[in-house]
Design an enzyme around this catalytic site. Structure first.
Site, short mmCIF file in Angstrom:
data_model
loop_
_atom_site.label_atom_id
_atom_site.label_comp_id
_atom_site.label_asym_id
_atom_site.label_seq_id
_atom_site.Cartn_x
_atom_site.Cartn_y
_atom_site.Cartn_z
N MET A 42 24.27 8.64 3.33
CA MET A 42 24.06 9.96 3.94
C MET A 42 24.27 9.90 5.45
SD MET A 42 23.63 13.06 3.45
CE MET A 42 22.79 13.66 1.99
N PHE A 74 -12.40 -6.65 13.62
CA PHE A 74 -11.30 -7.17 12.82
C PHE A 74 -10.86 -6.13 11.79
CE2 PHE A 74 -9.81 -9.57 9.02
CZ PHE A 74 -8.60 -10.00 9.57
N GLN A 75 -9.59 -5.83 11.76
CA GLN A 75 -9.00 -4.83 10.87
C GLN A 75 -9.62 -3.45 11.04
OE1 GLN A 75 -8.77 -6.59 6.87
NE2 GLN A 75 -6.80 -7.45 7.48
N LYS A 111 -17.76 -0.38 5.20
CA LYS A 111 -18.19 -1.36 4.20
C LYS A 111 -19.68 -1.30 3.92
CE LYS A 111 -17.40 -6.12 2.82
NZ LYS A 111 -16.70 -7.37 3.13
N GLU A 162 0.82 -1.23 0.00
CA GLU A 162 0.00 0.00 0.00
C GLU A 162 0.85 1.27 0.00
OE1 GLU A 162 -0.58 -2.60 1.93
OE2 GLU A 162 -2.68 -3.18 1.69
C1 LIG Z 1 12.25 5.48 5.74
C2 LIG Z 1 13.52 6.14 6.13
N1 LIG Z 1 14.29 5.58 7.09
C3 LIG Z 1 15.46 6.18 7.44
C4 LIG Z 1 15.87 7.34 6.86
C5 LIG Z 1 17.19 8.00 7.26
N2 LIG Z 1 18.11 8.03 6.15
C6 LIG Z 1 18.29 9.11 5.37
S1 LIG Z 1 19.37 8.88 4.13
C7 LIG Z 1 19.68 7.29 4.62
C8 LIG Z 1 20.66 6.45 3.88
C9 LIG Z 1 20.18 6.06 2.54
O1 LIG Z 1 21.05 5.11 2.01
P1 LIG Z 1 21.06 4.77 0.47
O2 LIG Z 1 19.70 4.55 -0.01
O3 LIG Z 1 22.05 3.69 0.21
O4 LIG Z 1 21.54 6.14 -0.17
P2 LIG Z 1 22.98 6.84 -0.14
O5 LIG Z 1 22.90 7.89 0.92
O6 LIG Z 1 24.00 5.79 0.16
O7 LIG Z 1 23.14 7.44 -1.49
C10 LIG Z 1 18.93 6.99 5.76
C11 LIG Z 1 18.99 5.71 6.48
C12 LIG Z 1 15.01 7.89 5.88
N3 LIG Z 1 15.29 9.05 5.28
N4 LIG Z 1 13.87 7.26 5.53
#
Ligand SMILES: Cc1ncc(C[n+]2csc(CCOP(=O)(O)OP(=O)(O)O)c2C)c(N)n1
Ligand SMILES: [Mg+2]
Lengths: 156, 566
Positions: free
Chosen positions: B474, B112-113, B162, B50
């Site tokens: 990052m 439920f749900q 529903k 979803e």
């Molecule tokens: C759903 C979610 N969980 C955690 C984060 C925190 N977060 C921001 S950037 C990142 C790393 C992303 O890694 P990747 O997709 O390999 O991208 P890169 O920075 O290596 O280019 C994280 C964990 C986020 N933005 N969104």
């Protein structure tokens, strides 16, 4: 920036969810609620919220704007030109000095509302500041319960 | 005509010219799905989660400018969708999301749900409805589309029990909407606009600060014109990328935490900020008290609550950007002398020469920035670009040569990893004539990888370019810079075989280590015309620069160090 106390009057469409929208807005954005009252406006499809809040000028401005953004909100008014009243009810043991209590409540626009076997209830309706004074004045008569109604206000 | 609530939903969607619905069925929404089965007014795309349905609808909306529509069931179906709702809310994307709910008689019984869906969505939607009577459905659906797309756009959630979808009532779809309590301002105040133009005319170093509101307002053409005729330089927010053509001589670049040196310095030196549909987000402003410290502020926005929320506006103008900019153009013709800003433009140019946006190819491995630039060279305007969240996202915003609005689709406000791939499916569905590229990370791509199945089934050949640094890059960068290189839980050395992964779903996969392999993989993926994962092994420890450390002043940037020849 110093916090100011402000009264905001909000007119909203009568919908089931509107109370939670407004309460949710205050909690989500970290705004203060000092008091909040709500009741339908007679012969209309609207209700009025009277919200007493505290915040800096910028926060108060944001509160009014954010309230206005809610879809069911018709009007938000926030001026210093409000006549404010608050009602409070206080329960005392019947053994306290009843004539003192009666005189005091008279002085604050009130009266005895009920006399029971063990307790007496008085009600007072006055400006919120004066309600505070009243509540300080009656402390020594050992109030059992204090119920404040929250501020209602209307523009001058 | 007497029809069921479920049929009303179908009729309303068709009346609203919806041609694609993204969704996932379940118990509480089955009556509506039964009607979807019988109709041929729109296509339903079954995503495999979803959250992905919402992101796909967001991507579709962003690329087409239309309202995105998604449909889900109650309980877990709804809770899975919440991240998408929040994402659309933060980025002001017009959406209508319809969820099933348990029957009225079960509401409040922990059925439920059952989940209090409107209670949850209240804080992450522009508005929401729990429809308790099918008689209300035509009006509610009409209002939902109107509210989603008018004023400051946003997602609207409609929760339908529903039994309400089974209830049979008279159906007349309203032609107009009348909500006495909702009347968005659209026309900017003429006197204010005039004052703003006078203020610009007397400024020496004015600067356009272009935000995502321009794209929502479809006002990029007008803004391009205004910028050109005034000769005033412009910076773009992340959300506004593509407003100006990348070759526009007056476009400085993106500003903010990972903005260019010149853009951030221009913002620090300007004496008049002209903010158009931008909201002074903390990732843009850095330390607020130091932001555009010497400048007056003109702020045009459709949302009064955005004005003077964070930075006091000296010239607030509430209204739709397009109309306001058109009026500005008229007034600027007489009042603004484009020649007068030459010294200011020279200053900006000097900033740009001092520290241009660049990177060095100084390691054996491919640089992620090169990959982005390369796609720009090869595809340019022929591609729509979505991203996930992380370093690759910032590099894309910095280095891709955007040439038009709605070309760049990314999760700005919420920063949702897992956004990119499903959004790219929606982008592809909304613009079949363009190549749909998703720049993603080795972390992010796994957050909605199941959508490979949707892409294969629905023939949506999205090309995912994984800029694979084997890190949650990052976060790793922040750990390197601010946590003394303690890389806690960010090392992604253990990885799937992305080629086999893509193949197992019926897509194609590539491993890329060199420039030639990169070009070949991209070319092949485009030719094969099926969903692709291109696993590009990039430099692991590259940092996104410039960087304004969180809470720091915009002019205090960590900059790329010129590597010494050794
Ligand atoms: C759903 C979610 N969980 C955690 C984060 C925190 N977060 C921001 S950037 C990142 C790393 C992303 O890694 P990747 O997709 O390999 O991208 P890169 O920075 O290596 O280019 C994280 C964990 C986020 N933005 N969104
Ligand atoms: Mg990574």
């Amino acid at each position: 920036m110093a916090d100011e106390r402000r009264v905001i009057s909000v007119i909203v469409a009568n919908e089931a969810s509107v109370l939670s929208r407004i309460a949710g807005l205050f909690s989500a954005r970290g705004y203060n609620v000092v008091s909040l009252t709500v009741a339908p406006i007679p012969d209309t499809e609207y209700s009025r919220f009277t919200i007493v809040t505290k915040g800096s000028v910028r926060v108060i401005e944001q509160i009014t704007k954010q309230l206005h953004k809610l879809i069911p909100v018709l009007r938000v008014s926030e001026t210093e030109e409000m006549i404010e009243k608050e009602m409070v009810m206080v329960k005392f043991p019947i053994t306290e000095n009843l004539s003192d209590i009666s005189v005091l409540s008279n002085a604050y626009n009130g009266k005895i509302a009920n006399v029971g076997t063990d307790t007496i209830v008085v009600m007072v309706a006055d400006e919120p500041k004066r309600v505070e004074h009243f509540l300080t004045a009656i402390k020594r008569y050992h109030p059992i319960e204090i119920v404040r109604g929250g501020t209602v206000a209307v523009e001058r | 005509m007497q029809i069921s609530g479920a049929q009303m939903v179908i009729e309303a969607l068709i009346a609203e010219n919806v041609n694609t619905v993204f969704g996932y069925p379940g118990g509480a929404i089955m009556n509506v799905y039964d009607e979807i089965y019988k109709q041929d007014g729109f296509e339903h795309i079954l995503t495999r989660h979803e959250q992905a349905a919402i992101h796909a609808a967001e991507g579709y909306s962003k690329v087409t400018g239309k309202v995105g529509v998604a449909m889900i069931t109650s309980g877990p179906g709804f809770t899975n969708a919440v991240t998408g709702l929040a994402d659309a809310y933060m980025d002001s994307i017009p959406m209508v999301v319809i969820s099933g709910q348990v029957p009225m008689s079960l509401i409040g019984t922990d059925g439920f749900q059952e989940i209090d869906a409107v209670g949850i969505s209240r804080s992450c939607t522009k508005h929401n409805y729990l429809v308790t009577d099918a008689k209300d459905l035509p009006r509610v659906l009409k209002e939902a589309f109107y509210i989603a797309s008018s004023g400051r756009p946003g997602p609207v959630h409609v929760d339908i029990p529903k039994d309400v979808t089974a209830q049979i009532e008279e159906f007349v779809y309203p032609e107009t909407v009348s909500i006495p309590t909702y009347k968005p301002h659209t026309k900017g105040n003429k006197r204010q606009i005039k004052k703003a133009i006078d203020a610009i005319a007397s400024a020496k170093r004015p600067l356009f600060y272009l935000g995502g509101g321009i794209i929502n307002s479809n006002a990029a053409d007008e803004v391009r014109k205004l910028v050109k005729m005034t000769g005033i330089p412009a910076v773009e927010t992340f959300m506004a990328r593509g407003t100006l053509h990348h070759e526009d001589p007056l476009l400085i670049s993106m500003l903010g935490m990972h903005g260019s040196y010149a853009a951030n310095m221009a913002m620090s030196e300007t004496d008049m900020v002209i903010a158009l549909g931008a909201r002074f987000d903390d990732r843009v402003t850095g330390k607020l008290s130091e932001f555009a410290k010497h400048a007056g502020v003109i702020h045009v926005d459709i949302d009064p609550a955005s004005i003077s929320k964070l930075v006091n506006a000296d010239y607030p103008i509430v209204g739709d950007i397009k109309g306001v900019v058109l009026e500005m153009i008229e007034l600027a013709k007489e009042k603004i002398d484009a020649e007068s800003y030459t010294p200011w433009l020279e200053t900006v140019e000097h900033f740009d020469k001092l520290h241009p946006l660049q990177y060095f190819e100084d390691t054996d491995r491919l640089k992620p920035q090169w990959c982005i630039e390369r796609v720009g060279e090869l595809l340019g305007d022929d591609a729509n670009i979505s991203t996930d969240v992380g370093q690759h996202q910032m590099w894309t915003a910095q280095f891709y040569p955007f040439s038009r609005p709605r070309q760049f689709i990314s999760s700005g406000g919420l920063g949702t990893m897992g956004f990119g791939f499903p959004a790219a499916l929606g982008v592809k569905r909304g613009a079949m004539d363009k190549v749909s590229i998703n720049f993603t990370g080795d972390g992010s791509i796994l957050m909605n990888i199941q959508e490979l199945m949707t892409a294969v089934e629905k023939k949506l050949p999205v090309i995912n370019i994984i800029l694979n640094n084997n890190y949650l890059g990052m976060v790793r960068q922040w750990q390197t810079l601010f946590y003394d290189k303690r890389h806690a839980e960010t090392d992604l050395s253990v990885q799937p075989d992305f080629v086999m992964l893509a193949q197992s779903f019926g897509g194609v996969g590539y491993v890329v280590r060199t420039k030639d392999e990169f070009d070949a993989a991209l070319k092949d993926a485009i030719e094969k015309n099926v969903v692709a994962l291109i696993d590009v092994k990039v430099e692991r420890l590259e940092n996104v620069l410039p960087m304004v450390p969180s809470g720091g002043s915009l002019f205090n940037m960590m900059l790329l160090e010129q590597k010494k020849e050794s």
